[in-house]
Write a protein that holds these residues in place. Structure first.
Motif, PDB file in Angstrom:
ATOM      1  N   LYS A   9      -4.793   6.230  11.573  1.00 42.31           N
ATOM      2  CA  LYS A   9      -5.582   5.474  10.408  1.00 42.31           C
ATOM      3  C   LYS A   9      -5.044   5.457   9.047  1.00 42.31           C
ATOM      4  O   LYS A   9      -5.247   4.549   8.236  1.00 42.31           O
ATOM      5  N   ASP A  10      -4.307   6.360   8.704  1.00 44.56           N
ATOM      6  CA  ASP A  10      -3.727   6.367   7.200  1.00 44.56           C
ATOM      7  C   ASP A  10      -2.117   5.980   6.950  1.00 44.56           C
ATOM      8  O   ASP A  10      -1.466   5.848   5.673  1.00 44.56           O
ATOM      9  N   VAL A  11      -1.475   5.946   8.223  1.00 49.11           N
ATOM     10  CA  VAL A  11      -0.042   5.593   8.304  1.00 49.11           C
ATOM     11  C   VAL A  11       0.556   4.431   9.031  1.00 49.11           C
ATOM     12  O   VAL A  11       0.177   4.169   9.984  1.00 49.11           O
ATOM     13  N   TRP A  12       1.424   3.612   8.225  1.00 49.58           N
ATOM     14  CA  TRP A  12       2.081   2.563   8.936  1.00 49.58           C
ATOM     15  C   TRP A  12       3.373   2.637   9.064  1.00 49.58           C
ATOM     16  O   TRP A  12       4.056   3.175   7.901  1.00 49.58           O
ATOM     17  N   GLU A  13       4.277   2.409   9.970  1.00 51.65           N
ATOM     18  CA  GLU A  13       5.539   2.307  10.190  1.00 51.65           C
ATOM     19  C   GLU A  13       5.744   0.807  10.056  1.00 51.65           C
ATOM     20  O   GLU A  13       5.283   0.085  10.653  1.00 51.65           O
ATOM     21  N   ILE A  14       7.161   0.441   9.177  1.00 54.39           N
ATOM     22  CA  ILE A  14       7.517  -0.794   9.186  1.00 54.39           C
ATOM     23  C   ILE A  14       8.690  -0.938   8.855  1.00 54.39           C
ATOM     24  O   ILE A  14       9.618  -0.308   8.344  1.00 54.39           O
ATOM     25  N   ASP A  15       9.257  -1.347  10.534  1.00 56.35           N
ATOM     26  CA  ASP A  15      10.811  -1.489  10.363  1.00 56.35           C
ATOM     27  C   ASP A  15      11.184  -3.228  10.151  1.00 56.35           C
ATOM     28  O   ASP A  15      10.526  -3.847  10.531  1.00 56.35           O
ATOM     29  N   MET A  55      10.315   1.920   6.996  1.00 59.64           N
ATOM     30  CA  MET A  55       9.602   2.330   5.795  1.00 59.64           C
ATOM     31  C   MET A  55       8.263   2.932   6.321  1.00 59.64           C
ATOM     32  O   MET A  55       7.849   2.543   7.181  1.00 59.64           O
ATOM     33  N   TYR A  56       7.586   3.608   5.318  1.00 63.53           N
ATOM     34  CA  TYR A  56       6.257   4.408   5.840  1.00 63.53           C
ATOM     35  C   TYR A  56       5.275   3.945   4.543  1.00 63.53           C
ATOM     36  O   TYR A  56       5.602   4.395   3.612  1.00 63.53           O
ATOM     37  N   LEU A  57       4.111   3.560   5.109  1.00 61.81           N
ATOM     38  CA  LEU A  57       2.916   3.198   4.111  1.00 61.81           C
ATOM     39  C   LEU A  57       2.018   4.310   4.321  1.00 61.81           C
ATOM     40  O   LEU A  57       1.462   4.450   5.432  1.00 61.81           O
ATOM     41  N   ILE A  58       1.926   5.173   3.568  1.00 63.95           N
ATOM     42  CA  ILE A  58       0.667   6.254   3.541  1.00 63.95           C
ATOM     43  C   ILE A  58      -0.308   6.107   2.493  1.00 63.95           C
ATOM     44  O   ILE A  58      -0.168   5.822   1.401  1.00 63.95           O
ATOM     45  N   GLU A  59      -1.697   5.896   3.207  1.00 58.11           N
ATOM     46  CA  GLU A  59      -2.825   5.543   2.575  1.00 58.11           C
ATOM     47  C   GLU A  59      -3.557   6.913   2.068  1.00 58.11           C
ATOM     48  O   GLU A  59      -4.023   7.604   3.251  1.00 58.11           O
ATOM     49  N   GLY A  60      -3.941   7.278   0.980  1.00 57.57           N
ATOM     50  CA  GLY A  60      -4.555   8.347   0.548  1.00 57.57           C
ATOM     51  C   GLY A  60      -6.027   7.980   0.141  1.00 57.57           C
ATOM     52  O   GLY A  60      -6.475   6.748   0.410  1.00 57.57           O
ATOM     53  N   ASN A  61      -6.763   8.897  -0.446  1.00 63.69           N
ATOM     54  CA  ASN A  61      -8.158   8.400  -0.840  1.00 63.69           C
ATOM     55  C   ASN A  61      -8.489   7.430  -1.702  1.00 63.69           C
ATOM     56  O   ASN A  61      -9.006   6.544  -1.925  1.00 63.69           O
TER      57      ASN A  61
END
Length: 60
Positions: free
Chosen positions: A13-19, A26-32
Motif C-alpha cells: 500500500k505504500d511502495v511502488w516499483e517503477i521500471d 525506481m521506488y516510490l515510498i509513501e509516508g504519512n
C-alpha cells in the motif's frame, strides 16, 4: 496508469516499483506526510508529472 517507457507495480500500500524500458528500477515510498523517490532512472524524460499521478503527498 500508462506512461510511455515505464511499467508500474504496486508492491504494497505504500511502495511502488517503477521500471523503465532500459531495465532501471525506481521506488516510490509513501509516508504519512511525504513521499520519497529512490533513484530517477536513466530515461531523458521528466518523470515528475508521472510521479505526481501516483501520490498527492509532498515529494522528496
Amino acid at each position: 496508469m500508462e506512461y510511455t517507457g515505464y511499467k508500474f507495480k504496486k508492491i504494497n500500500k505504500d511502495v511502488w516499483e517503477i521500471d523503465d524500458i532500459k531495465g532501471n528500477s525506481m521506488y516510490l515510498i509513501e509516508g504519512n506526510n511525504k513521499s520519497l523517490l529512490i533513484d530517477t532512472g536513466m530515461m531523458p524524460k521528466n518523470i515528475t508529472p508521472m510521479i505526481k499521478k501516483l501520490t498527492k503527498k509532498i515529494l522528496n
